[in-house]
Design an enzyme around this catalytic site. Structure first.
Site, PDB file in Angstrom:
ATOM      1  N   LYS A   9      52.439  28.678   2.477  1.00  0.00           N
ATOM      2  CA  LYS A   9      52.619  29.941   3.208  1.00  0.00           C
ATOM      3  C   LYS A   9      54.037  30.483   2.973  1.00  0.00           C
ATOM      4  O   LYS A   9      54.900  29.786   2.427  1.00  0.00           O
ATOM      5  CB  LYS A   9      52.337  29.696   4.694  1.00  0.00           C
ATOM      6  CG  LYS A   9      50.872  29.310   4.974  1.00  0.00           C
ATOM      7  CD  LYS A   9      50.610  29.175   6.474  1.00  0.00           C
ATOM      8  CE  LYS A   9      49.169  28.803   6.756  1.00  0.00           C
ATOM      9  NZ  LYS A   9      48.880  28.713   8.207  1.00  0.00           N
ATOM     10  N   TYR A  49      41.427  35.384   6.769  1.00  0.00           N
ATOM     11  CA  TYR A  49      41.456  34.857   8.140  1.00  0.00           C
ATOM     12  C   TYR A  49      40.439  35.563   9.046  1.00  0.00           C
ATOM     13  O   TYR A  49      40.593  35.584  10.254  1.00  0.00           O
ATOM     14  CB  TYR A  49      42.868  34.990   8.715  1.00  0.00           C
ATOM     15  CG  TYR A  49      43.806  33.861   8.295  1.00  0.00           C
ATOM     16  CD1 TYR A  49      43.447  32.525   8.477  1.00  0.00           C
ATOM     17  CD2 TYR A  49      45.053  34.130   7.741  1.00  0.00           C
ATOM     18  CE1 TYR A  49      44.303  31.493   8.107  1.00  0.00           C
ATOM     19  CE2 TYR A  49      45.918  33.096   7.372  1.00  0.00           C
ATOM     20  CZ  TYR A  49      45.529  31.785   7.564  1.00  0.00           C
ATOM     21  OH  TYR A  49      46.379  30.753   7.213  1.00  0.00           O
ATOM     22  N   ASN A 112      53.401  27.122   9.873  1.00  0.00           N
ATOM     23  CA  ASN A 112      53.046  25.719   9.639  1.00  0.00           C
ATOM     24  C   ASN A 112      52.853  25.379   8.158  1.00  0.00           C
ATOM     25  O   ASN A 112      52.119  24.466   7.802  1.00  0.00           O
ATOM     26  CB  ASN A 112      51.841  25.321  10.495  1.00  0.00           C
ATOM     27  CG  ASN A 112      50.616  26.174  10.220  1.00  0.00           C
ATOM     28  OD1 ASN A 112      50.626  27.020   9.322  1.00  0.00           O
ATOM     29  ND2 ASN A 112      49.566  25.938  10.973  1.00  0.00           N
ATOM     30  N   HIS A 115      48.206  26.278   4.111  1.00  0.00           N
ATOM     31  CA  HIS A 115      46.802  26.506   4.465  1.00  0.00           C
ATOM     32  C   HIS A 115      45.936  25.626   3.595  1.00  0.00           C
ATOM     33  O   HIS A 115      46.224  25.441   2.411  1.00  0.00           O
ATOM     34  CB  HIS A 115      46.402  27.972   4.219  1.00  0.00           C
ATOM     35  CG  HIS A 115      44.909  28.149   4.191  1.00  0.00           C
ATOM     36  ND1 HIS A 115      44.169  28.230   5.338  1.00  0.00           N
ATOM     37  CD2 HIS A 115      44.022  28.154   3.158  1.00  0.00           C
ATOM     38  CE1 HIS A 115      42.882  28.314   5.011  1.00  0.00           C
ATOM     39  NE2 HIS A 115      42.769  28.271   3.688  1.00  0.00           N
ATOM     40  N   GLU A 126      37.047  30.983  -0.140  1.00  0.00           N
ATOM     41  CA  GLU A 126      38.480  31.264  -0.318  1.00  0.00           C
ATOM     42  C   GLU A 126      38.877  31.232  -1.796  1.00  0.00           C
ATOM     43  O   GLU A 126      39.680  32.056  -2.238  1.00  0.00           O
ATOM     44  CB  GLU A 126      39.293  30.268   0.518  1.00  0.00           C
ATOM     45  CG  GLU A 126      39.070  30.504   2.011  1.00  0.00           C
ATOM     46  CD  GLU A 126      39.605  29.394   2.905  1.00  0.00           C
ATOM     47  OE1 GLU A 126      40.187  28.411   2.388  1.00  0.00           O
ATOM     48  OE2 GLU A 126      39.432  29.503   4.136  1.00  0.00           O
TER      49      GLU A 126
END
Ligand code: RTP
Ligand code: MG
Length: 148
Positions: A9, A49, A112, A115, A126
């Site tokens: 990310k 998402y 975080n 992904h 995805e």
């Protein structure tokens, strides 16, 4: 062979851990099938998402994931979907065990670091959202016989 979609990310790119994260999956014995540094357009972020559309944090999540470049990857190997999730650690870094990526590098749930697809269906969806077929590379490594 099973494939998963993983993505460093924007916080991970900013904090110079693309190499560290790639290295963990390489050393584990997984096989890199595709990778690119990219800036995610808002529409793609909303699709990616989409399952969280109704959640209160959706806007923040989309803003964050589009805030800077991400490093998108496809990895393959035996049980890679589940094992990559274990290597990432719990969604909230406060619950992520030391030794996991989130446990070692992240503090807060909104940032975080990584992904990873959470199921075979998500992985297929995805990978299709982020990669064209011709961007995925198929090749042999002699070392694979030692890990599979
Ligand atoms: P990811 O999709 O990013 O791999 O994360 P995940 O499967 O572990 O967690 P998921 O439930 O899919 O949530 C997606 C991302 O939304 C952010 N989040 N924020 N503020 C909050 O309570 C909250 N909950 C989730 C996290 O950044 C999470 O990675
Ligand atoms: Mg998720």
């Amino acid at each position: 062979m099973e494939k998963t979609f993983l993505m460093v990310k924007p916080d991970g790119v900013q904090r110079n851990v693309i190499g560290e994260i790639v290295s963990r999956f390489e050393k584990k014995g997984y096989h890199l099938a595709g990778a690119k540094l990219m800036q995610i357009p808002t529409e793609l972020a909303e699709q990616h998402y989409g399952e969280h559309k109704e959640r209160p944090f959706f806007g923040e999540l989309v803003d964050f994931i589009t805030s800077g470049p991400v490093f998108a990857m496809v990895w393959e190997g035996e049980n890679v979907i589940l094992t990559a999730r274990q290597m990432m650690g719990a969604t909230n870094p406060k619950d992520a065990a030391p030794g996991t990526i989130r446990g070692d590098f992240a503090v807060t749930v909104g940032k975080n670091m990584i992904h990873g697809s959470d199921s075979a269906e998500s992985a297929e969806r995805e990978i299709g959202l982020f990669f064209k077929e011709e961007e995925l590379v198929s090749y042999e490594k002699t070392m694979n016989s030692w890990v599979n």
